[in-house]
Design a protein around this motif. Structure first.
Motif, short mmCIF file in Angstrom:
data_model
loop_
_atom_site.label_atom_id
_atom_site.label_comp_id
_atom_site.label_asym_id
_atom_site.label_seq_id
_atom_site.Cartn_x
_atom_site.Cartn_y
_atom_site.Cartn_z
N VAL A 131 0.77 -1.51 -0.20
CA VAL A 131 -0.23 0.01 0.30
C VAL A 131 1.13 1.67 0.08
CG1 VAL A 131 -2.08 1.27 1.08
CG2 VAL A 131 -1.46 -1.35 1.72
N GLY A 132 0.68 2.34 -0.52
CA GLY A 132 0.99 3.60 -0.92
C GLY A 132 0.25 4.89 -0.45
N LEU A 133 0.55 5.43 0.42
CA LEU A 133 -0.23 7.01 0.62
C LEU A 133 0.00 8.21 -0.07
CD1 LEU A 133 -1.02 5.75 4.61
CD2 LEU A 133 -2.89 6.07 2.88
N VAL A 134 -0.38 9.06 -0.34
CA VAL A 134 -0.63 10.29 -1.04
C VAL A 134 -0.54 11.10 -0.64
CG1 VAL A 134 -0.26 11.34 -3.27
CG2 VAL A 134 -0.55 8.98 -3.57
N ALA A 135 0.27 12.09 0.82
CA ALA A 135 -0.40 13.09 1.41
C ALA A 135 -0.98 14.23 0.41
CB ALA A 135 0.29 13.34 2.04
N ALA A 136 -2.01 14.44 -0.51
CA ALA A 136 -2.45 15.32 -1.29
C ALA A 136 -3.69 17.07 -0.74
CB ALA A 136 -2.79 15.28 -2.86
N ASP A 137 -2.94 17.16 0.82
CA ASP A 137 -3.99 18.43 1.13
C ASP A 137 -2.78 19.18 1.49
OD1 ASP A 137 -5.22 20.41 3.04
OD2 ASP A 137 -5.49 18.44 4.35
N VAL A 160 4.60 12.89 0.09
CA VAL A 160 4.39 14.12 -0.15
C VAL A 160 5.48 14.67 -0.49
CG1 VAL A 160 5.07 15.63 2.37
CG2 VAL A 160 4.58 13.52 3.03
N SER A 161 5.24 15.58 -0.97
CA SER A 161 5.77 16.73 -1.27
C SER A 161 4.57 18.23 -1.98
CB SER A 161 5.55 16.23 -3.45
OG SER A 161 6.32 17.58 -4.60
N GLY A 162 5.82 19.18 -2.01
CA GLY A 162 5.08 20.59 -2.54
C GLY A 162 4.78 20.64 -3.31
N GLY A 163 4.31 21.91 -3.85
CA GLY A 163 3.71 22.39 -5.05
C GLY A 163 2.29 22.11 -4.92
N ASP A 164 1.05 21.80 -5.82
CA ASP A 164 0.08 22.31 -5.83
C ASP A 164 -0.90 20.43 -5.92
OD1 ASP A 164 -1.21 21.38 -9.07
OD2 ASP A 164 0.86 22.37 -8.65
N ALA A 165 -2.37 20.79 -5.19
CA ALA A 165 -2.89 19.38 -5.05
C ALA A 165 -2.77 18.49 -6.41
CB ALA A 165 -3.65 19.39 -3.96
N ILE A 166 -3.31 19.34 -7.07
CA ILE A 166 -3.39 18.47 -8.54
C ILE A 166 -2.07 17.72 -8.70
CG2 ILE A 166 -4.41 18.20 -10.49
CD1 ILE A 166 -5.82 20.99 -9.56
#
Ligand SMILES: Nc1nc2c(ncn2[C@@H]2O[C@H](COP(=O)(O)OP(=O)(O)OP(=O)(O)O)[C@@H](O)[C@H]2O)c(=O)[nH]1
Ligand SMILES: [Mg+2]
Length: 438
Positions: A131-137, A160-166
């Motif tokens: 499983v992988g989780l993507v933190a797009a908030d 986890v990364s910088g930038g916009d949610a999309i």
């Protein structure tokens, strides 16, 4: 359905104790049933329709042979409640591990998306999914960090990364896909009031990651409003499944679940606490049998298996005729390995009628009881009838407790033993009536 359990369990008990179910008593019992549902915020019209149906069926239909009218009434209530929650099916899916499966979680602020993302991740990781989780908030400060910490706890990687949610959502999903992850769960931001802005962002993210399923996370405390909320989200994104959270704390859970079911929403999971194991596959028959105090043997068995206990022994206790103090001790041990006592009690057949007040004390008493039980002889555990005042005195001294403590333990054991009998009867009844395997 949250707080509704106590009143329904009492009502079932009352029905099963009625010497004579005449029309007047039936009307009165149905009335109580309706009140309990209305208090749980179930839609009034729906409640009245169910009430009428039960009254009509109990007065016109003959119970199957060998079944009393009281038992038949309990079964009718059981059936109607399952219907109210969308029928017997569960919607759980087992994604094919040969192809990455992407879940997009959406929902209003504070509904429980991030917590549910971690719970669902843990659920599948335990069942050998990668499983992988993507933190797009990117909306709420600290949101990515929150998911990263939860991921750490359960040993699931978090993107986890910088930038916009999309962009984050898109890159996170493709990175996990490249790494051979089977299941990617994308956590998104919530908004409180600016619903339009939120829905626009959801639409964009959905377009970017092309999820296999969109899960809408709804907070049970909103009660019936869960219906229109689910509808609003469904218009913006293709909501496939619904997770209803905070059912542990909400007296309005019945309203939330039934409102979602009546709009055709498929409830896949329910959240029953803040812990990462407090997630259940939503299965109306188990849910309702637990709610009515009939005990959910299936869910219990799963918990037992997860705690790697001796399943066979457990099943024997539940179905066997005798319930000795040694069984009681085994129960206590199992329970302390499995987490919250009060929650487990609702799953243990027959014990769910123990008022929740008593259960609170039980949690505290658990440690003391185990110490006391250490001072029982083997014979006393297997044949509790030999216990007399001099033995009780000896046990109290041996365990450094008082004779009242020892007597309280024996009394609780006797209560459980009696309820085991009631349970056996209930299970036999349901089996006979429903063909549903409890
Ligand atoms: N009692 C209980 N609390 C829950 C449950 N699910 C979530 N919570 C709590 O609800 C609060 C909000 O949960 P989050 O997972 O952060 O909610 P969210 O939807 O991600 O919130 P935003 O990211 O701000 O939109 C937290 O305090 C959680 O611990 C549940 O099933 N039961
Ligand atoms: Mg969140």
């Amino acid at each position: 359905m949250g707080g509704i359990g106590d009143s329904l369990r009492k009502l079932m008990d009352k029905i099963l104790r009625q010497p004579n179910l005449d029309e007047k008593i039936i009307a009165q019992l149905v009335n109580e049933f309706e009140k309990a549902l209305i208090l749980a915020d179930v839609n009034i019209e729906l409640v009245q329709r169910i009430g009428e149906k039960i009254k009509q069926r109990i007065s016109t239909e003959e119970p199957p042979s060998g079944v009393t009218k009281r038992d038949f009434m309990v079964k009718l209530i059981y059936d109607e409640l399952i219907e109210l929650l969308g029928g017997e099916k569960t919607h759980l899916v087992w994604p094919n591990k040969n192809k990455p499966y992407v879940i997009l979680l959406v929902g209003l602020q504070g509904s429980g998306k991030t917590t549910s993302a971690a719970k669902i991740a843990k659920f599948y990781a335990k069942r050998s999914y990668r499983v992988g989780l993507v933190a797009a908030d990117t909306y709420r400060p600290g949101a990515q960090q929150q998911l990263a910490q939860l991921g750490d706890k359960i040993g699931v990687p978090v993107y986890v990364s910088g930038g916009d949610a999309i962009t984050i959502a898109k890159n996170g999903v493709s990175e996990f896909k490249q790494k051979g992850v089977n299941l990617v769960i994308v956590d998104t931001a919530g908004r409180h009031k600016e619903e339009k802005e939120l829905l626009d962002e959801m639409r964009e993210i959905a377009k970017a990651v092309n999820p296999d399923a969109v899960y809408l996370v709804l907070d049970a405390t909103i009660g019936q409003l869960a219906g229109p909320q689910a509808a609003a989200f469904s218009r913006a994104v293709p909501v496939g499944y619904i997770v209803v959270t905070k059912l542990d704390g909400s007296a309005r859970g019945g309203g939330a679940l039934s409102a979602v079911a009546s709009t055709g929403g498929k409830i896949i999971f329910i959240g029953t606490g803040e812990g990462l194991d407090d997630l259940e596959v939503f299965d109306p028959p188990s849910f309702i049998s637990r709610l009515l105090g009939l005990g959910d043997v299936k869910a219990l068995a799963e918990k037992v298996a997860e705690a790697q206990l001796n399943e066979k022994q457990f099943e024997e206790i539940i179905t066997g005729g005798k319930f000795t103090l040694a069984d009681f001790e085994f129960y206590l041990d199992s329970i302390s390995k499995m987490g919250s006592l009060s929650k487990l009690m609702t799953m243990i057949p027959g014990l769910s009628t123990v008022p929740s007040e008593l259960m609170k004390n039980a949690e505290q008493d658990l440690k003391k009881w185990k110490v006391i039980l250490n001072s029982f002889t083997k014979q006393e555990k297997l044949y509790p009838q030999v216990l007399n005042s001099s033995r009780i005195k000896r046990i109290a001294i041996g365990s450094g407790t008082s004779q009242e403590d020892v007597r309280a333990l024996i009394k609780r054991y006797e209560q459980m033993r009696n309820q085991m009998k009631l349970l056996k009867r209930n299970r036999a009844l349901l089996k006979k009536l429903a063909g549903y395997k409890l």
